[in-house]
Design a protein around this motif. Structure first.
Motif, PDB file in Angstrom:
ATOM      1  N   ASP A 148      30.122-110.902  -6.803  1.00  0.00           N
ATOM      2  CA  ASP A 148      31.263-112.103  -7.293  1.00  0.00           C
ATOM      3  C   ASP A 148      33.034-111.589  -7.318  1.00  0.00           C
ATOM      4  O   ASP A 148      33.736-112.260  -6.926  1.00  0.00           O
ATOM      5  N   SER A 149      33.163-110.141  -7.760  1.00  0.00           N
ATOM      6  CA  SER A 149      34.380-109.358  -7.760  1.00  0.00           C
ATOM      7  C   SER A 149      34.701-109.271  -6.538  1.00  0.00           C
ATOM      8  O   SER A 149      36.343-109.777  -6.368  1.00  0.00           O
ATOM      9  N   ILE A 150      34.309-108.802  -5.352  1.00  0.00           N
ATOM     10  CA  ILE A 150      34.455-107.742  -4.388  1.00  0.00           C
ATOM     11  C   ILE A 150      34.100-109.065  -2.553  1.00  0.00           C
ATOM     12  O   ILE A 150      34.115-108.597  -1.819  1.00  0.00           O
ATOM     13  N   GLY A 151      33.077-110.015  -3.061  1.00  0.00           N
ATOM     14  CA  GLY A 151      32.069-110.385  -2.112  1.00  0.00           C
ATOM     15  C   GLY A 151      30.703-109.461  -1.538  1.00  0.00           C
ATOM     16  O   GLY A 151      30.868-108.486  -1.523  1.00  0.00           O
ATOM     17  N   ARG A 152      30.455-110.164  -1.241  1.00  0.00           N
ATOM     18  CA  ARG A 152      28.418-109.500  -0.649  1.00  0.00           C
ATOM     19  C   ARG A 152      28.745-108.796   0.405  1.00  0.00           C
ATOM     20  O   ARG A 152      28.368-107.939   0.387  1.00  0.00           O
ATOM     21  N   GLN A 153      29.260-109.242   1.190  1.00  0.00           N
ATOM     22  CA  GLN A 153      29.986-108.199   2.933  1.00  0.00           C
ATOM     23  C   GLN A 153      30.391-106.802   1.959  1.00  0.00           C
ATOM     24  O   GLN A 153      29.822-105.644   2.604  1.00  0.00           O
TER      25      GLN A 153
ATOM     26  N   SER B 127      28.579-104.715   0.387  1.00  0.00           N
ATOM     27  CA  SER B 127      27.104-104.430   1.191  1.00  0.00           C
ATOM     28  C   SER B 127      27.597-102.905   1.482  1.00  0.00           C
ATOM     29  O   SER B 127      27.376-102.505   2.149  1.00  0.00           O
ATOM     30  N   LEU B 128      29.687-102.873   2.024  1.00  0.00           N
ATOM     31  CA  LEU B 128      29.938-101.691   2.639  1.00  0.00           C
ATOM     32  C   LEU B 128      30.007-100.747   1.909  1.00  0.00           C
ATOM     33  O   LEU B 128      30.440 -99.333   2.385  1.00  0.00           O
ATOM     34  N   LEU B 129      30.459-100.996   0.672  1.00  0.00           N
ATOM     35  CA  LEU B 129      30.951-100.223  -0.179  1.00  0.00           C
ATOM     36  C   LEU B 129      29.254 -99.274  -0.652  1.00  0.00           C
ATOM     37  O   LEU B 129      29.551 -98.118  -0.824  1.00  0.00           O
ATOM     38  N   LEU B 130      28.682 -99.902  -0.651  1.00  0.00           N
ATOM     39  CA  LEU B 130      27.442 -99.475  -1.020  1.00  0.00           C
ATOM     40  C   LEU B 130      26.800 -97.913  -0.237  1.00  0.00           C
ATOM     41  O   LEU B 130      26.189 -97.473  -0.045  1.00  0.00           O
ATOM     42  N   ILE B 131      26.390 -98.559   1.031  1.00  0.00           N
ATOM     43  CA  ILE B 131      26.970 -98.034   2.192  1.00  0.00           C
ATOM     44  C   ILE B 131      27.210 -96.740   2.371  1.00  0.00           C
ATOM     45  O   ILE B 131      26.812 -95.470   2.120  1.00  0.00           O
TER      46      ILE B 131
ATOM     47  N   ALA C  78      37.865 -99.761 -15.335  1.00  0.00           N
ATOM     48  CA  ALA C  78      38.008-100.497 -15.257  1.00  0.00           C
ATOM     49  C   ALA C  78      37.565-101.538 -15.372  1.00  0.00           C
ATOM     50  O   ALA C  78      38.343-102.454 -14.622  1.00  0.00           O
ATOM     51  N   ALA C  79      36.359-101.780 -16.332  1.00  0.00           N
ATOM     52  CA  ALA C  79      36.057-102.939 -16.139  1.00  0.00           C
ATOM     53  C   ALA C  79      36.860-103.864 -17.925  1.00  0.00           C
ATOM     54  O   ALA C  79      36.242-104.824 -17.492  1.00  0.00           O
ATOM     55  N   THR C  80      37.189-103.850 -17.930  1.00  0.00           N
ATOM     56  CA  THR C  80      38.022-104.513 -19.334  1.00  0.00           C
ATOM     57  C   THR C  80      39.303-104.669 -18.954  1.00  0.00           C
ATOM     58  O   THR C  80      39.760-105.068 -17.948  1.00  0.00           O
TER      59      THR C  80
ATOM     60  N   HIS D  78      41.384-104.330 -16.251  1.00  0.00           N
ATOM     61  CA  HIS D  78      40.560-104.974 -14.138  1.00  0.00           C
ATOM     62  C   HIS D  78      40.680-104.214 -13.198  1.00  0.00           C
ATOM     63  O   HIS D  78      41.894-104.922 -12.802  1.00  0.00           O
ATOM     64  N   SER D  79      40.031-103.681 -12.726  1.00  0.00           N
ATOM     65  CA  SER D  79      40.723-103.355 -10.892  1.00  0.00           C
ATOM     66  C   SER D  79      38.531-103.190 -10.934  1.00  0.00           C
ATOM     67  O   SER D  79      37.780-101.500 -10.914  1.00  0.00           O
ATOM     68  N   PRO D  80      38.199-104.155 -10.183  1.00  0.00           N
ATOM     69  CA  PRO D  80      37.025-103.557  -9.187  1.00  0.00           C
ATOM     70  C   PRO D  80      36.499-102.592  -8.044  1.00  0.00           C
ATOM     71  O   PRO D  80      35.533-101.874  -8.244  1.00  0.00           O
ATOM     72  N   TYR D  81      37.719-102.615  -7.467  1.00  0.00           N
ATOM     73  CA  TYR D  81      37.840-101.351  -6.910  1.00  0.00           C
ATOM     74  C   TYR D  81      37.527-100.048  -7.670  1.00  0.00           C
ATOM     75  O   TYR D  81      36.445 -98.797  -6.807  1.00  0.00           O
ATOM     76  N   VAL D  82      38.499 -99.784  -8.818  1.00  0.00           N
ATOM     77  CA  VAL D  82      38.543 -98.555  -9.296  1.00  0.00           C
ATOM     78  C   VAL D  82      37.790 -98.281  -9.382  1.00  0.00           C
ATOM     79  O   VAL D  82      36.176 -97.357 -10.347  1.00  0.00           O
ATOM     80  N   ALA D  83      36.531 -99.349 -10.486  1.00  0.00           N
ATOM     81  CA  ALA D  83      35.305 -99.851 -11.103  1.00  0.00           C
ATOM     82  C   ALA D  83      34.135 -99.545 -10.442  1.00  0.00           C
ATOM     83  O   ALA D  83      33.265 -97.942 -10.229  1.00  0.00           O
ATOM     84  N   PHE D  84      33.928 -99.436  -8.773  1.00  0.00           N
ATOM     85  CA  PHE D  84      33.367 -99.378  -8.009  1.00  0.00           C
ATOM     86  C   PHE D  84      33.714 -97.661  -7.533  1.00  0.00           C
ATOM     87  O   PHE D  84      32.605 -97.218  -7.197  1.00  0.00           O
ATOM     88  N   PHE D  85      35.105 -96.639  -7.548  1.00  0.00           N
ATOM     89  CA  PHE D  85      34.963 -95.703  -7.652  1.00  0.00           C
ATOM     90  C   PHE D  85      34.609 -95.015  -8.659  1.00  0.00           C
ATOM     91  O   PHE D  85      33.814 -93.754  -8.214  1.00  0.00           O
ATOM     92  N   GLY D  86      34.295 -95.505  -9.985  1.00  0.00           N
ATOM     93  CA  GLY D  86      33.390 -94.857 -10.674  1.00  0.00           C
ATOM     94  C   GLY D  86      31.672 -94.850 -10.710  1.00  0.00           C
ATOM     95  O   GLY D  86      31.678 -93.757 -10.948  1.00  0.00           O
TER      96      GLY D  86
END
Length: 419
Positions: free
Chosen positions: A37-42, A45-49, A92-94, A98-106
């Protein structure tokens, strides 16, 4: 083996890990939805990889460090790193930051440190439990995890969307509690770590030397054909059960959507939380029963038929258009999972030399580490060919893994008879 006879390490870990797992599973199943929802499905997927590719390196070193520096130390470092990662995620989720990319880094930091924990954890059980009792102890820990899988998603379905940061902070607090328990009550069990001379010699090595030595050791491990096939089959079948946290939540929220069960209205997210809880409930309730039942049959048939059942469950999920079809699929999915509880770790413990036990467990963990690198591609594939074709592809892979398991065990039995 009665609980009162368990080593103190196992007792405190069972309690501490239970609290950590409950808080973790209140968050983890909903992360794919959160990031999609925050950064898109594709992009998700790439960030999880990328995240799981980095975890491969720590998984390679995890077993070595656990054998050399000790199970307790590596578990403690892992818990500290995981807590720090989820603290970054929580901040990052506050709404203020609010920063979804920093949240993903965490989340990525937490994932990397989490990969250090399992080799040390599983090797510690093998260190302090006699071979004839290991399957039972592994199954108890597995049952504890799945009790958390029952409770956690129910809590998460109610609070994660509205109280994301607070739910993530619960994981941080659980990490802190587990660290205190490990520090106060835990003791070291690794044979090499307990030998001062060997420990001193290992610590004098440079990190480059350590990494090259580690790669050579893994090269020797993977020359074991039986173990290599075990890894290959595990990576392939992981594409099925890892969709519980990847493709399943997207399919339920986008295709099945809001539903009614016994006149109770559920949103797609709540239905997904309910589905995950059914999986956890089945596994928690039936783990000991299935472990005893499957012990009556040849292991190669158990592994093969488990893979076939995963394939059937995945295919059923792909054709489900309502909640009841998804519920039937998740029950079959849970039975497939239950069939191999306990015997997976026990198989690794049987074939691993005592002085390389954690390394073998670490290498065995690559089934999931490599599996996690590949599994998010299913999200991308679903955007290209649709959900049904994606589920069908995963089902075919599950069947292929079943045949590999059958061949692997046939080879192992042949080698065992030749000894």
């Amino acid at each position: 083996m009665k609980f009162k006879t368990w080593d103190i390490n196992l007792k405190v870990r069972l309690f501490g890990e239970a609290l950590l797992d409950i808080s973790f599973w209140a968050v983890f199943p909903f992360l794919t939805i959160y990031f999609s929802d925050s950064i898109g499905r594709q992009t998700t997927s790439l960030l999880l990889i990328l995240s799981q590719a980095l975890s491969v390196i720590t998984a390679l070193l995890g077993g070595y460090f656990a054998d050399t520096y000790g199970r307790k130390r590596m578990m403690s470092i892992s818990v500290i790193g995981e807590g720090a990662g989820f603290l970054i995620f929580a901040i990052a989720a506050t709404t203020m930051f609010h920063s979804p990319y920093v949240a993903f880094f965490g989340f990525m930091v937490a994932s990397i440190f989490m990969s250090f924990y399992q080799p040390a954890s599983q090797a510690m059980i093998a260190d302090v439990v006699k071979p004839e009792h290991r399957s039972h102890v592994y199954s108890i820990f597995y049952m504890m995890i799945n009790i958390a899988v029952v409770i956690g998603p129910i809590i998460g379905a109610l609070v994660f969307n509205n109280y994301t940061s607070q739910t993530l902070l619960a994981i941080v607090l659980a990490d802190l509690l587990l660290l205190i328990l490990l520090t106060k009550f835990g003791h070291e069990t690794a044979p090499m770590a307990l030998d001062k001379e060997l420990r001193k010699a290992q610590r004098e090595k440079k990190i480059g030397t350590v990494l090259m030595e580690q790669l050579r050791n893994y090269k020797l491990i993977f020359k074991d054909k039986v173990f290599f096939l075990y890894i290959i089959a595990g990576v392939i079948i992981s594409q099925s059960f890892m969709q519980l946290d990847l493709l399943f939540p997207l399919y339920i929220t986008e295709v099945i959507g809001d539903s009614s069960i016994f006149s109770i209205q559920l949103t797609g997210e709540q239905l997904f939380g309910f589905i995950v809880s059914i999986n956890g409930f089945c596994v928690a309730l039936l783990t000991v029963f299935f472990t005893r039942l499957m012990s009556r049959y040849r292991e190669k048939l158990v592994f093969m038929n488990s893979s076939f059942l995963y394939g059937i469950a995945i295919l059923l999920f792909g054709i489900a258009t309502g909640p009841w079809g998804a519920i039937l699929a998740i029950i079959l999915f849970s039975f497939a999972e239950l069939m191999t509880v306990g015997i997976q770790q026990n198989f690794v413990a049987k074939i691993a030399p005592d002085n390389k036990r954690a390394m073998y467990f670490s290498a065995a963990g690559l089934r999931y580490t490599f599996g996690k690198v590949i599994a998010p591609l299913a999200i991308t594939l679903s955007t290209l060919v649709g959900y049904f074709a994606t589920f069908a592809t995963i089902a075919v892979l599950a069947v292929i893994s079943g045949f590999i398991y059958f061949y692997m065990y046939s080879l192992y039995e042949k080698q065992d008879r030749a000894k």
